[in-house]
Design an enzyme around this catalytic site. Structure first.
Site, PDB file in Angstrom:
ATOM      1  N   PRO A  74       0.849  -1.171  -0.131  1.00 10.92           N
ATOM      2  CA  PRO A  74      -0.193  -0.163   0.153  1.00 10.92           C
ATOM      3  C   PRO A  74       0.884   1.319   0.124  1.00 10.92           C
ATOM      4  O   PRO A  74       1.927   1.242   0.694  1.00 10.92           O
ATOM      5  CB  PRO A  74      -0.847  -0.212   1.366  1.00 10.92           C
ATOM      6  CG  PRO A  74      -0.941  -1.566   1.391  1.00 10.92           C
ATOM      7  CD  PRO A  74       0.451  -2.217   1.101  1.00 10.92           C
ATOM      8  N   CYS A  75       0.336   2.148  -0.664  1.00  8.93           N
ATOM      9  CA  CYS A  75       1.162   3.567  -0.745  1.00  8.93           C
ATOM     10  C   CYS A  75       0.583   4.650  -0.274  1.00  8.93           C
ATOM     11  O   CYS A  75       1.253   5.732  -0.311  1.00  8.93           O
ATOM     12  CB  CYS A  75       1.233   3.948  -2.482  1.00  8.93           C
ATOM     13  SG  CYS A  75      -0.646   4.444  -2.947  1.00  8.93           S
ATOM     14  N   GLN A  76      -0.441   4.518   0.489  1.00  5.63           N
ATOM     15  CA  GLN A  76      -1.043   5.479   1.271  1.00  5.63           C
ATOM     16  C   GLN A  76      -0.150   6.525   2.188  1.00  5.63           C
ATOM     17  O   GLN A  76      -0.267   7.498   2.209  1.00  5.63           O
ATOM     18  CB  GLN A  76      -2.310   5.089   2.239  1.00  5.63           C
ATOM     19  CG  GLN A  76      -3.541   4.550   1.362  1.00  5.63           C
ATOM     20  CD  GLN A  76      -3.306   3.096   1.257  1.00  5.63           C
ATOM     21  OE1 GLN A  76      -2.192   2.408   1.056  1.00  5.63           O
ATOM     22  NE2 GLN A  76      -4.571   2.622   1.217  1.00  5.63           N
TER      23      GLN A  76
END
Length: 240
Positions: A74-76
């Site tokens: 995940p890149c959040q």
């Protein structure tokens, strides 16, 4: 070459690798909608819902050997799209799942690893590469915009490719091939949309009806390019 896909989403990354001649033997994805998409297109492939317990799942019964582990965690916590608050980087609750990815690598020890994520590579790639170097892998960091593969938009992504040969010899050809990519197109247009409101520039099949799933997906032409380089490197190594 057999592929285990982590954070599989709707399968854009492994779709490209399969176009390069590989075979998907396992997928890990927690989102229920994405799970349904994967089940439709890879009905025979075993799936698991949590990367944090993926090692136990994979080792719970006899499995085929894994040559490639791929995935974009995940890149959040690292993406420039996160404007709601401070970015915690790899210490964040989402992007910190790289630790679980690394645990799968430690347990399975594939020859090749493909890690895809935000083009803000300084926020994650140095740590990922250092971790993989510590495990004995040589690494190459590649910027691969979708526009270099026919898309009418840039969508730059950073891909870290790692090989168990720590001297990096199998990775040098990757840099040479990336240097030959044609320039990203400067002006607009869209890929044929076939009347659908989404899916116009992602290289994925039509009727995928969730913008979030599309937004998280890897453009398959990008991972196909990486896959073909890996296959070529393996072929050259076998012939040596």
């Amino acid at each position: 070459m057999n592929v285990l896909s982590l954070f599989a989403g709707i399968g854009g990354l492994e779709l490209g690798l399969e176009r390069a001649g590989m075979t998907t033997v396992g997928q890990v994805e927690i989102d229920p909608f994405c799970q349904r998409v994967l089940a439709k297109h890879w009905p025979e492939v075993p799936r698991h819902d949590d990367v944090r317990t993926a090692v136990d799942w994979w080792q719970s019964e006899p499995r085929p050997p894994v040559d490639v582990i791929c995935g974009g965690f995940p890149c959040q916590d690292i993406s420039s799209a996160n404007t709601a608050g401070p970015r915690a980087g790899l210490a964040g609750a989402k992007s910190g799942l790289w630790v679980a990815y690394r645990q799968v690598v430690v347990a399975i020890r594939p020859d090749w690893i493909v890690v895809e994520n935000s083009p803000r590579w300084r926020t994650w790639a140095p740590t990922v590469r250092a971790d993989l170097h510590g495990l004995g892998y040589g690494t190459a960091a590649l910027e691969l915009p979708a526009g270099s593969f026919g898309a009418p938009h840039r969508r730059p992504r950073c891909v870290v490719v790692a090989h168990a040969n720590g001297d990096r010899e199998p990775l040098r050809a990757l840099h040479a091939q990336v240097a030959q990519l044609r320039p990203v197109p400067r002006r607009g247009g869209y890929w044929a949309a076939r009347g659908w409101p989404v899916g116009v520039g992602d290289g994925l099949p039509g009727q995928v009806d969730r913008l979030r799933a599309l937004g998280n997906a890897v453009v398959p032409q990008v991972s196909e390019f990486v896959g073909r380089l890996i296959v070529a490197a393996e072929t050259a190594r076998a012939a040596a």
